[in-house]
Every structure is written in structure tokens, then in C-alpha cells.
Design an enzyme around this catalytic site. Structure first.
Site, PDB file in Angstrom:
ATOM      1  N   PRO A  99       3.107  -2.926 -16.400  1.00 30.74           N
ATOM      2  CA  PRO A  99       1.827  -2.218 -16.239  1.00 30.74           C
ATOM      3  C   PRO A  99       1.458  -1.409 -17.475  1.00 30.74           C
ATOM      4  O   PRO A  99       0.344  -0.921 -17.587  1.00 30.74           O
ATOM      5  CB  PRO A  99       2.073  -1.306 -15.026  1.00 30.74           C
ATOM      6  CG  PRO A  99       3.549  -1.190 -14.897  1.00 30.74           C
ATOM      7  CD  PRO A  99       4.142  -2.430 -15.486  1.00 30.74           C
ATOM      8  N   GLU A 127      12.538  -0.399 -11.375  1.00 31.06           N
ATOM      9  CA  GLU A 127      11.890   0.579 -12.259  1.00 31.06           C
ATOM     10  C   GLU A 127      11.434  -0.065 -13.563  1.00 31.06           C
ATOM     11  O   GLU A 127      10.751   0.569 -14.364  1.00 31.06           O
ATOM     12  CB  GLU A 127      12.847   1.728 -12.586  1.00 31.06           C
ATOM     13  CG  GLU A 127      13.286   2.526 -11.385  1.00 31.06           C
ATOM     14  CD  GLU A 127      12.109   3.024 -10.563  1.00 31.06           C
ATOM     15  OE1 GLU A 127      11.169   3.573 -11.153  1.00 31.06           O
ATOM     16  OE2 GLU A 127      12.133   2.846  -9.331  1.00 31.06           O
ATOM     17  N   ARG A 165      -5.222 -23.508 -17.912  1.00 31.44           N
ATOM     18  CA  ARG A 165      -6.534 -24.148 -17.700  1.00 31.44           C
ATOM     19  C   ARG A 165      -7.390 -24.168 -18.974  1.00 31.44           C
ATOM     20  O   ARG A 165      -8.375 -24.894 -19.054  1.00 31.44           O
ATOM     21  CB  ARG A 165      -7.277 -23.548 -16.503  1.00 31.44           C
ATOM     22  CG  ARG A 165      -7.712 -22.127 -16.668  1.00 31.44           C
ATOM     23  CD  ARG A 165      -8.115 -21.529 -15.337  1.00 31.44           C
ATOM     24  NE  ARG A 165      -9.275 -22.180 -14.740  1.00 31.44           N
ATOM     25  CZ  ARG A 165     -10.522 -22.032 -15.158  1.00 31.44           C
ATOM     26  NH1 ARG A 165     -10.775 -21.276 -16.203  1.00 31.44           N
ATOM     27  NH2 ARG A 165     -11.516 -22.650 -14.561  1.00 31.44           N
ATOM     28  N   ASP A 180     -17.648 -20.315 -17.363  1.00 30.19           N
ATOM     29  CA  ASP A 180     -16.853 -19.417 -16.532  1.00 30.19           C
ATOM     30  C   ASP A 180     -17.147 -17.975 -16.897  1.00 30.19           C
ATOM     31  O   ASP A 180     -17.475 -17.677 -18.045  1.00 30.19           O
ATOM     32  CB  ASP A 180     -15.345 -19.666 -16.746  1.00 30.19           C
ATOM     33  CG  ASP A 180     -14.830 -20.828 -15.916  1.00 30.19           C
ATOM     34  OD1 ASP A 180     -15.557 -21.261 -15.001  1.00 30.19           O
ATOM     35  OD2 ASP A 180     -13.708 -21.288 -16.186  1.00 30.19           O
TER      36      ASP A 180
HETATM   37  N1  SAH Z   1       8.245   1.912 -13.506  1.00 29.11           N
HETATM   38  C1  SAH Z   1       7.357   0.977 -14.076  1.00 29.11           C
HETATM   39  C2  SAH Z   1       6.826  -0.011 -13.059  1.00 29.11           C
HETATM   40  C3  SAH Z   1       7.829  -0.997 -12.592  1.00 29.11           C
HETATM   41  S1  SAH Z   1       7.126  -2.140 -11.503  1.00 29.11           S
HETATM   42  C4  SAH Z   1       6.171   1.694 -14.675  1.00 29.11           C
HETATM   43  O1  SAH Z   1       5.695   2.647 -14.046  1.00 29.11           O
HETATM   44  O2  SAH Z   1       5.668   1.303 -15.725  1.00 29.11           O
HETATM   45  C5  SAH Z   1       8.284  -3.469 -11.567  1.00 29.11           C
HETATM   46  C6  SAH Z   1       7.918  -4.632 -12.430  1.00 29.11           C
HETATM   47  O3  SAH Z   1       6.726  -5.226 -11.968  1.00 29.11           O
HETATM   48  C7  SAH Z   1       7.671  -4.328 -13.896  1.00 29.11           C
HETATM   49  O4  SAH Z   1       8.850  -4.308 -14.626  1.00 29.11           O
HETATM   50  C8  SAH Z   1       6.746  -5.452 -14.313  1.00 29.11           C
HETATM   51  O5  SAH Z   1       7.471  -6.604 -14.715  1.00 29.11           O
HETATM   52  C9  SAH Z   1       5.994  -5.776 -13.037  1.00 29.11           C
HETATM   53  N2  SAH Z   1       4.641  -5.208 -13.013  1.00 29.11           N
HETATM   54  C10 SAH Z   1       4.219  -4.164 -12.257  1.00 29.11           C
HETATM   55  N3  SAH Z   1       2.910  -3.911 -12.445  1.00 29.11           N
HETATM   56  C11 SAH Z   1       2.465  -4.823 -13.325  1.00 29.11           C
HETATM   57  C12 SAH Z   1       1.206  -5.089 -13.931  1.00 29.11           C
HETATM   58  N4  SAH Z   1       0.131  -4.360 -13.650  1.00 29.11           N
HETATM   59  N5  SAH Z   1       1.119  -6.119 -14.802  1.00 29.11           N
HETATM   60  C13 SAH Z   1       2.200  -6.861 -15.103  1.00 29.11           C
HETATM   61  N6  SAH Z   1       3.426  -6.666 -14.564  1.00 29.11           N
HETATM   62  C14 SAH Z   1       3.567  -5.667 -13.690  1.00 29.11           C
END
Ligand code: SAH
Length: 239
Positions: A99, A127, A165, A180
Site C-alpha cells: 500500500p 504486517e 491485456r 477504454d
Molecule cells: N503494514 C502494512 C500493510 C500490510 S498488508 C502497511 O501498513 O503498509 C499485507 C500485504 O498486503 C502487504 O505486504 C502487501 O503485499 C499487500 N497489500 C495491502 N494493501 C495493498 C495495496 N493497496 N496494494 C498492493 N498491495 C497491498
């Protein structure tokens, strides 16, 4: 033998998650046409010890678990042949789904489709992933939006779908990426099909007129209207 145009390797602790997800529609066809090869790797197979541990408690304390370095380094070594980032073959991208990354957009999908031939997608859980993976291996940290998923797997599916795609010849003649949403800075125009009258709701007359110039004009107008209504930010960016 036909060379694959693009290879995608997914690293995950839940390989089952992907059992059928790439076996439909455009992605399935692209695989059959050898436009893309998609491999799913179980990170546990790269983990050491009888318990094959892929995660451990965080240094410094706190809740949850963190993905360990070793299995990810070993997996990268296997799929790329090296875990020295400067020795990656050209057109190789190692993506950490997170994220905290650059937000994935159509333009990013296009960048990958045009400029990569081997993409490795690392799916975190819990995490997240030991930061040294990011420091040493990752070329791109990518987020699919400002929300937190419980794992990177859905994000890996989103990236794979949006990128594949766009590969040359991936879309059959019945679809085109040209109009698109986001390709031209606008949302797509509205689409209609049979029947002309559905429970009293009519298809706009102009679409039945056979006048192609008129139809084009109507579609541009509607695309603009919809963009103005729902995604004004796209229009502002154009300037
Ligand atoms: N503690 C981290 C979140 C971990 S969520 C933080 O706050 O940044 C667990 C996993 O989900 C992450 O390691 C990632 O691979 C995935 N993930 C969560 N949200 C995501 C998002 N918006 N985009 C891409 N991957 C995501």
C-alpha cells in the site's frame, strides 16, 4: 519455438489462490497464444528448516508477523538467476505489492506492457515484508489504491490482468483498448446492445441512425460528460 513475449512470476504463500484466476477470457487466450507465461511459486518451498517458516516476529516488538528475507531472496535467485539487482537482465521488473508504493494506473500498466519482458510480483501478508527485500531486490513498489488488503495476491491479479491485456495481440478483434477508460484521459462512453427497448428503456436514437460521424460526436460528448461528473481530476490533469 515461439518465444513468450512476457513472463510473469508470482511469489506467494498461497499458490492455491491463483488456481483458476488466470484461466478465463483474455488472459487465458494470451497464455494459449504464448503471449504471456504465468508461473506461480510457493514461497514456502524456498524457506529453510523443517518448518519452512516464511515469516517471523518483528524486531523491536509490536503485533503481527513479517515476511523473512531468505525465502524471497532464494526465489528471486531461482526465477531471475541472480539476486543482485544490478545484474538483472534488461526489461526485468521486481515488484513489491504494497500500500506504500506508486499507485497503479493505466499509464503504469502501459509502462510495464511496453518496457518489461519479465515481471516478478511479490505478494506480502501480515504486517508486510522485511525492508531489506525492498532495499536490495525490488525495482518497483506498487500499490493498487489507498486501502489496505490482507495480502498482495488480489493486487498481483489486478496488475497481471491490466498489463497482459495491453500486450500486442492479447485483445481479440472484438475488443480494443483504444477507447477504454483512461487510455485517452477520459472515461469510456456508454455502451448499449440488444434489445432496443428493454422494459421501456430505449437505446439512444443516434446509435441506431447509422450516421457514423454523429455517433462519434455523441460518444465523445458522453465520455466527456461522464468524466466531468465522476472524475474531474482526469480533465484537470490534461492541462
Ligand atoms: N503494514 C502494512 C500493510 C500490510 S498488508 C502497511 O501498513 O503498509 C499485507 C500485504 O498486503 C502487504 O505486504 C502487501 O503485499 C499487500 N497489500 C495491502 N494493501 C495493498 C495495496 N493497496 N496494494 C498492493 N498491495 C497491498
Amino acid at each position: 519455438m515461439l518465444a513468450f513475449r512476457m513472463k510473469i512470476d508470482v511469489l506467494t504463500i498461497f499458490p492455491e489462490f491463483f488456481r483458476e484466476v488466470f484461466d478465463f477470457g483474455i488472459i487465458r487466450r494470451a497464455k494459449l497464444a504464448e503471449i504471456v507465461e504465468i508461473n506461480i511459486h510457493d514461497l514456502r518451498e524456498f524457506a529453510e528448516g523443517i518448518h519452512r517458516k516464511t515469516d517471523d516476529r518483528p524486531f523491536g516488538g509490536g503485533d503481527g508477523m513479517v515476511f523473512k528475507c531468505e525465502p524471497i531472496f532464494s526465489a528471486i535467485e531461482k526465477v531471475i538467476g541472480t539476486c543482485e539487482r544490478e545484474n538483472y537482465p534488461p526489461l526485468t521488473r521486481v515488484v513489491l505489492l504494497s500500500p506504500q508504493g506508486r499507485v497503479f494506473k493505466q499509464s503504469v500498466a502501459k509502462e510495464f506492457a511496453d518496457e518489461a519482458s519479465h515481471i516478478i510480483l511479490i505478494c506480502g501478508r501480515y504486517e508486510g515484508v522485511d525492508e531489506r527485500v525492498n532495499d536490495a531486490l525490488v525495482t518497483d513498489e506498487i500499490s493498487i489504491g489507498d486501502y489496505v488488503l490482507s495480502g498482495g495476491e488480489p493486487a498481483a491479479i489486478v496488475l497481471t490482468d491490466a498489463i497482459v491485456r495491453l500486450l500486442p495481440n492479447a485483445l481479440g478483434s472484438e475488443t480494443s483498448a483504444e477507447n477504454d477508460s483512461f487510455s485517452n484521459g477520459l472515461l469510456d462512453y456508454p455502451h448499449y446492445t440488444q434489445p432496443r427497448d428493454f422494459r421501456g428503456r430505449q437505446v439512444p436514437d443516434v446509435l441506431l441512425s447509422g450516421n457514423h460521424a454523429e455517433i462519434e460526436r455523441w460518444r465523445s460528448e458522453k465520455a466527456l460528460e461522464k468524466t466531468e461528473r465522476f472524475r474531474k481530476d482526469l480533465l484537470q490533469k490534461e492541462k
